[in-house]
Design an enzyme around this catalytic site. Structure first.
Site, PDB file in Angstrom:
ATOM      1  N   LYS A  57       1.444 -12.617   1.027  1.00 20.00           N
ATOM      2  CA  LYS A  57       0.860 -11.346   0.583  1.00 20.00           C
ATOM      3  C   LYS A  57      -0.672 -11.413   0.587  1.00 20.00           C
ATOM      4  CE  LYS A  57       0.089  -7.419  -1.035  1.00 20.00           C
ATOM      5  NZ  LYS A  57       0.182  -6.227  -0.202  1.00 20.00           N
ATOM      6  N   CYS A  94      -6.026  -2.911  -4.120  1.00 21.19           N
ATOM      7  CA  CYS A  94      -5.460  -4.127  -3.514  1.00 21.19           C
ATOM      8  C   CYS A  94      -6.471  -4.993  -2.771  1.00 21.19           C
ATOM      9  CB  CYS A  94      -4.313  -3.755  -2.591  1.00 21.19           C
ATOM     10  SG  CYS A  94      -2.884  -3.185  -3.509  1.00 21.19           S
ATOM     11  N   PHE A  97       4.216  -4.591   0.785  1.00 19.78           N
ATOM     12  CA  PHE A  97       3.137  -4.350   1.759  1.00 19.78           C
ATOM     13  C   PHE A  97       2.836  -2.863   1.936  1.00 19.78           C
ATOM     14  CE2 PHE A  97       5.266  -8.316   2.779  1.00 19.78           C
ATOM     15  CZ  PHE A  97       4.195  -9.193   2.841  1.00 19.78           C
TER      16      PHE A  97
END
Ligand SMILES: NC(=O)c1ccc[n+]([C@@H]2O[C@H](COP(=O)([O-])OP(=O)(O)OC[C@H]3O[C@@H](n4cnc5c(N)ncnc54)[C@H](O)[C@@H]3O)[C@@H](O)[C@H]2O)c1
Length: 428
Positions: free
Chosen positions: A205, A261, A153
């Site tokens: 996630k 991301c 993370f």
């Protein structure tokens, strides 16, 4: 503990340095001999605050080793992490070929006895089961293993601090032995461990990144309403965020999210949903608003600039990184070049990477004031502290015109207007 990490990007290298700092013996596998030599000499290859110092320190202690060889690293490790890239394909699905390629190499080189093969890369639900099947087929006689998912993370720009002090550690596995080993490895970290099955860890996630993207797109959607209504989005969100059920953090209006991301993970989550027959219109909208915000700033530049000479301050997708993957700046620059704009640019760290993409079609400067010389409009696209602290009077003196487009709402509008600049933020 002896551990191996495959991949030395933002996730792999930072994680490796932190585990080495905890006293583990860490091997990092790469695939490019020149990069491995640079890493051995203490050059992290990319810019990330505090990383160079940490790498230097663990190299000096002899706790980190860089190699191209799976046998010397995987072949002695208790835990092997995969931290290779999972870039988007044209369909939006994550490209997992590097994860599978590496899994096979790891499998072939497992030691006799037990090894945990854990994935830090962000991967589609079900990937680690496939990894287990692959390894099962190629592992040497006497090798035992269990797969796990430990999603990462960290946030670029604060990656070292995030890895030492994460909000939580997620450990997903169907093997109790693997869970215990991973808990032991993470013991020096003062954060709650969330232990789950494989599929939940994989989904956590994507769900976390989708929520972050949602917060930004929500803030941007309210900014669009504010622009039309003559409201101030920052005040609106301050008041909304005071509700404890909502919170203000990460609700930042601007030119939209970028990086390696959030855009990729929202797209991948949409594809995962479609493959499961789930209605994805919620996440489709999150993505759509993000693209609208890039266009919103382009429209402002086109409408407000009296000539076509502008300066762009900030090229990286966010501050404290040189990463320009999916950076709004690159999209905006390409679009403005097509419309005949002449662009001066400055960024504290990311200019070389932008040069690789747009070359000499724009002009690069060593500081914001030189970039602003003779231009009609200055546009801020990244909220670097350096730009928050700009001497705006000096900037104005360098400019021919007086338009300041603040794509990140970092300036006090009253102060800017007193200086004599015409200020245009996002939603205020
Ligand atoms: N960057 C972030 O902020 C972040 C945060 C959380 C999770 N993630 C996820 O972690 C994963 C890695 O992200 P990143 O930002 O570190 O990527 P990156 O592109 O910075 O690094 C990927 C690394 O993998 C290496 N690699 C690829 N194929 C290889 C192979 N066959 N053998 C050896 N090395 C190989 C590359 O050389 C590179 O060092 C991705 O799945 C990403 O989504 C990234």
């Amino acid at each position: 503990m002896k551990i191996t990490i495959v991949g030395h990007g933002y996730v792999g290298l930072v994680t490796a340095c932190v585990f080495a700092d905890f006293g583990n013996d860490v091997w990092v596998i790469g695939r490019n001999p020149e990069k491995i030599e640079r890493l051995k000499k203490g050059d992290p290859i990319f810019y990330e605050p505090e990383l160079k110092e940490l790498l230097g320190s663990v190299l000096e202690k002899g706790k980190i080793h860089f190699t191209l060889d799976y046998k010397e690293s995987v072949g002695v490790s208790d835990i092997v992490f995969t931290a290779v890239g999972t870039p988007p394909q044209t369909t939006g699905e994550a490209d997992l070929s590097m994860v599978f390629d590496v899994a096979e190499k790891i499998g072939k080189n497992l030691k006799k006895g037990f090894t945990v093969v854990s994935c830090k890369s962000t991967v589609a639900v079900g990937t680690n089961k496939k990894v287990a099947e692959l390894i099962e087929k190629v592992k040497p006689v006497g090798a035992e293993f269990a797969v796990a998912s430990c999603p990462e993370f960290l946030s670029q720009g604060t990656a070292v601090d995030n890895t030492f002090h994460p909000d939580r550690v997620v450990i997903g596995s169907d093997s109790q032995k693997a869970i215990e080993l991973l808990k032991q490895l993470h013991e020096p970290i003062d954060a709650p461990n969330i232990v789950t099955d494989l599929a939940s860890a994989e989904l956590i996630k994507y769900s976390a990144n989708a929520m972050l993207a949602t917060k930004i797109s929500y803030a941007n959607a309210i900014a669009l309403y504010s622009e039309k209504a003559g409201a101030n989005v920052e005040l609106v969100l301050d008041a909304v965020g005071m509700d404890k059920r909502i919170g203000r953090i990460f609700m930042n209006p601007g030119v939209g999210y970028g990086g390696s991301c959030l855009p990729k993970d929202v797209k991948a989550l949409i594809q995962i949903g479609r493959s499961m027959g789930i209605d994805t219109s919620f996440f489709d909208a999150v993505e759509e608003v993000n693209l609208v915000m890039r266009q919103n700033v382009i429209d402002k530049i086109v409408k407000l600039s009296r000539d076509k000479n502008i300066a762009i301050l900030g090229l990286s997708f966010k501050p404290n990184t040189d990463d320009i993957r999916e950076a709004p700046s690159v999209y905006i620059i390409k679009e403005l070049l097509e419309r005949g704009f002449s662009i001066n640019a400055y960024d504290p760290e990311a200019m070389n990477k932008v040069k690789d993409v747009v070359g000499e079609k724009i002009n690069y400067f060593d500081n914001p004031y030189d970039a602003a010389e003779g231009v009609d409009t200055v546009v801020v696209l990244t909220e670097w502290n350096e730009f928050r602290e700009l001497d705006l009077e000096k900037l104005k003196k360098e400019m021919k015109g007086d338009i300041l487009i603040d794509g990140r709402n970092i300036y006090n509008t009253e102060r800017v207007r007193k200086i004599g600049l015409k200020y245009f933020g996002v939603g205020r």
